[in-house]
Design an enzyme around this catalytic site. Structure first.
Site, PDB file in Angstrom:
ATOM      1  N   LYS A 174       0.772  -1.389  -0.075  1.00  0.00           N
ATOM      2  CA  LYS A 174      -0.026   0.097  -0.052  1.00  0.00           C
ATOM      3  C   LYS A 174       1.107   1.286  -0.049  1.00  0.00           C
ATOM      4  CE  LYS A 174      -2.151   3.084   2.870  1.00  0.00           C
ATOM      5  NZ  LYS A 174      -2.123   4.296   1.991  1.00  0.00           N
ATOM      6  N   GLU A 249       9.643   1.973  11.027  1.00  0.00           N
ATOM      7  CA  GLU A 249      10.554   2.549  10.706  1.00  0.00           C
ATOM      8  C   GLU A 249       9.840   4.362  10.876  1.00  0.00           C
ATOM      9  OE1 GLU A 249      12.499   5.807   9.614  1.00  0.00           O
ATOM     10  OE2 GLU A 249      12.730   4.980   7.628  1.00  0.00           O
ATOM     11  N   CYS A 283      12.842  11.389   7.584  1.00  0.00           N
ATOM     12  CA  CYS A 283      12.604  11.029   8.666  1.00  0.00           C
ATOM     13  C   CYS A 283      14.046  11.252   9.648  1.00  0.00           C
ATOM     14  CB  CYS A 283      12.426   9.374   8.834  1.00  0.00           C
ATOM     15  SG  CYS A 283      13.559   8.406   7.779  1.00  0.00           S
ATOM     16  N   GLU A 384       8.513  16.247  16.031  1.00  0.00           N
ATOM     17  CA  GLU A 384       8.825  16.290  14.516  1.00  0.00           C
ATOM     18  C   GLU A 384       7.969  17.261  13.466  1.00  0.00           C
ATOM     19  OE1 GLU A 384       8.223  12.547  12.249  1.00  0.00           O
ATOM     20  OE2 GLU A 384      10.287  12.840  11.542  1.00  0.00           O
TER      21      GLU A 384
END
Ligand code: NDP
Length: 491
Positions: A174, A249, A283, A384
């Site tokens: 996906k 992750e 990231c 973040e």
């Protein structure tokens, strides 16, 4: 405009309902594709197909050599379609061409790496006390559910698909709704090289429907996810149903420590790269720069001067050095964080605005942004942001640098700049993060494991560890003295 389709059991399947995802180019908001939004039932069908394909042995039953050949052919086709894949990735994601070129080349390299690795000797034998030969062999896990984000659409997919295929798993894949185009192109390539039907199944649709169904399904043996920490938590909860293996992750808030004895130009250059590559939607971005106090003022001044020089613009424009933010909602999140930083009392040393001049008004562009006078309790230092926003903080000595670096829930990446090798190693060993660099910030290698400590995730992509994530370990014990043990009476 492209019409995208799902790929289930070797068939391209159009939308089953009127719910469509309009995919836009973030540089100008033009609709560039429409994609289906698969239902729960369609997702379950794809999972059932992957399960049947796994059980049939059509893929896991091939020799490693045969699977390796398929992987190499996929890599060759990626190379053949390089220019088209680059163009589509730029239009879909908003990144600049040079970044997309890196991604596509690395995607081909990743397939080649796992094509080679799967041929390497594997397994182990053990000395055990009995007259037994003990060994381990590695086997595919089964059906792998792969859920991918929008920041590196093709590359993050390949980091999962290549090792999953190499190990002999079958796949339900996906992509993110924001960036499904190169996903379809990759699956077209997989079909073209003749990978048996049912091995790779592509299901486009909402995370809350398609992603959630994959994460919950009892017929999925493993879920590999890259994305936000919040969704990572949901995946973990959903995976508990059948205790499926998970590889996560997630996000980061990575420190980049600059000592006064570092090569100044190198440190500035890599610190800029660390935060502004990918417009900060990375990231492992070096979003917290920590600078030794004796060079702090000079560092901030130079960093801001350099940030001002960065040309922000559409990814396909060769002059652009930093591209668009991937979506309006991501842009608004970033702008909100900039407001929060100002409200928290940080100094906005540069940037902070949405850019609309020079034809950028239709796209989602934000200036490279620099905050100084920050403290560790501020949200802009802890959360973040996933955009081109850096905080630059002062430290007085090694001890404080390490303390500030580790003052975060995340643990994905970290960097140290110093010309004192022993100090650099001493400090980097104390940084609680899975990916670290000395005198550089950001390079990734297909050969080296990628993943985080703490809330940055579970498991590792890439390298031999990336293959391990898609393999079960089986212990085999062979009795070399074939005779009754005499443990129980025989009459
Ligand atoms: P998400 O974590 O929401 O999305 C990542 C992927 O997960 C997408 O394919 C998404 O589908 C899917 N997904 C969403 N909800 C679920 C669910 N309940 N179950 C299973 N799959 C799901 O990230 P966003 O795109 O919303 O980005 C938000 C934040 O995440 C960013 O600001 C950034 O901080 C972080 N992020 C981190 C990344 C990293 O590399 N570490 C990458 C991307 C984001 P869909 O979007 O199609 O609905």
């Amino acid at each position: 405009m492209l019409e995208l389709n799902n790929y289930i059991n070797g068939e391209w399947i159009g939308p089953s309902n009127s719910d469509r995802n309009k995919v836009i180019n973030p540089a100008n908001q033009e609709v560039i594709a429409v994609a289906p939004r698969a239902t729960k039932e369609e997702t379950e069908e794809a999972i059932a197909v992957a399960k049947a394909a796994f059980e049939s042995g059509v893929w896991s039953g091939l020799t490693a050599h045969e699977r390796s050949e398929y992987l190499n052919k996929i890599a060759d086709k990626i190379d053949e379609n390089f220019d088209e894949l680059v163009r589509l990735e730029v239009m879909d994601n908003g990144k600049i061409k040079a970044e997309a070129e890196f991604d596509i080349a690395d995607a081909a390299g990743c397939f080649r790496y796992y094509a080679g690795l799967v041929l390497a000797p594997e397994g182990e034998t053990y000395q055990v006390p009995e007259d037994v030969q003990a060994m381990i062999v590695k086997e595919p896990v089964g059906v792998a559910g792969l859920i991918v984000p929008w920041n590196f659409p093709l590359l993050m997919s390949v980091w999962k698909i290549a090792p999953a295929m190499a190990a002999g798993n079958t796949i339900v894949y996906k992509p993110a709704e924001a960036t499904p185009i190169t996903a379809m192109k990759l699956v077209e390539i997989i079909e073209e090289v003749g990978v048996p039907k049912g091995v790779v199944n592509l299901v486009m649709g909402r995370g809350s429907v398609v992603g959630q169904t994959i994460a919950e399904s009892k017929d999925v043996d493993l879920v590999s996810f890259t994305g936000s920490t919040e969704v990572g938590r949901e995946i973990m909860r959903a995976a508990a149903g059948n205790l499926k293996k998970i590889s996560l992750e997630l996000g980061g808030k990575s420190p980049n420590i600059i000592f006064a004895d570092a090569d100044f130009e190198t440190a500035i250059d890599h610190a800029l790269m660390g935060i502004y590559f990918g417009s900060g939607q990375v990231c492992s971005a070096g979003s917290r720069v920590l600078v030794e106090e004796s060079i702090y003022d000079k560092f901030v001044e130079t960093f801001v001067e350099r940030a001002k020089l960065i040309k922000v613009g559409p990814g396909l424009d060769e002059n652009s050095q930093m591209g668009a933010i991937n979506s309006e909602s991501q842009m608004n999140t970033i702008l909100k964080y900039i407001e929060i930083g100002i409200e928290e009392g940080a100094t906005l040393a540069y940037g902070g605005r949405r850019l609309t001049e020079n034809g950028l008004d239709k796209g989602f562009f934000i200036e490279p942004t620099v905050f100084t006078d920050v403290t560790s309790d501020m949200r802009i230092v802890q959360e973040e942001i996933f955009g081109p926003v850096v905080t630059i903080q002062k430290f007085k000595d090694e001890e404080e640098a390490i303390q500030l670096a580790n003052d975060t829930d995340f643990g994905l990446a970290g960097g140290v700049f110093s010309n004192d090798g022993a100090k650099a190693l001493r400090v980097i060993k104390k940084v609680r993060a899975g990916i670290t660099w000395v005198n550089t910030f950001g390079p990734t290698y297909n050969e080296a494991p990628w993943g985080g400590y703490k809330m940055s995730g579970i498991g590792r992509s890439l390298g031999t560890y990336g293959l391990d994530d898609f393999q079960e370990i089986k212990q085999i014990n062979i009795n070399l003295a074939v005779e009754p043990s005499g443990w129980f009476p025989n009459k």
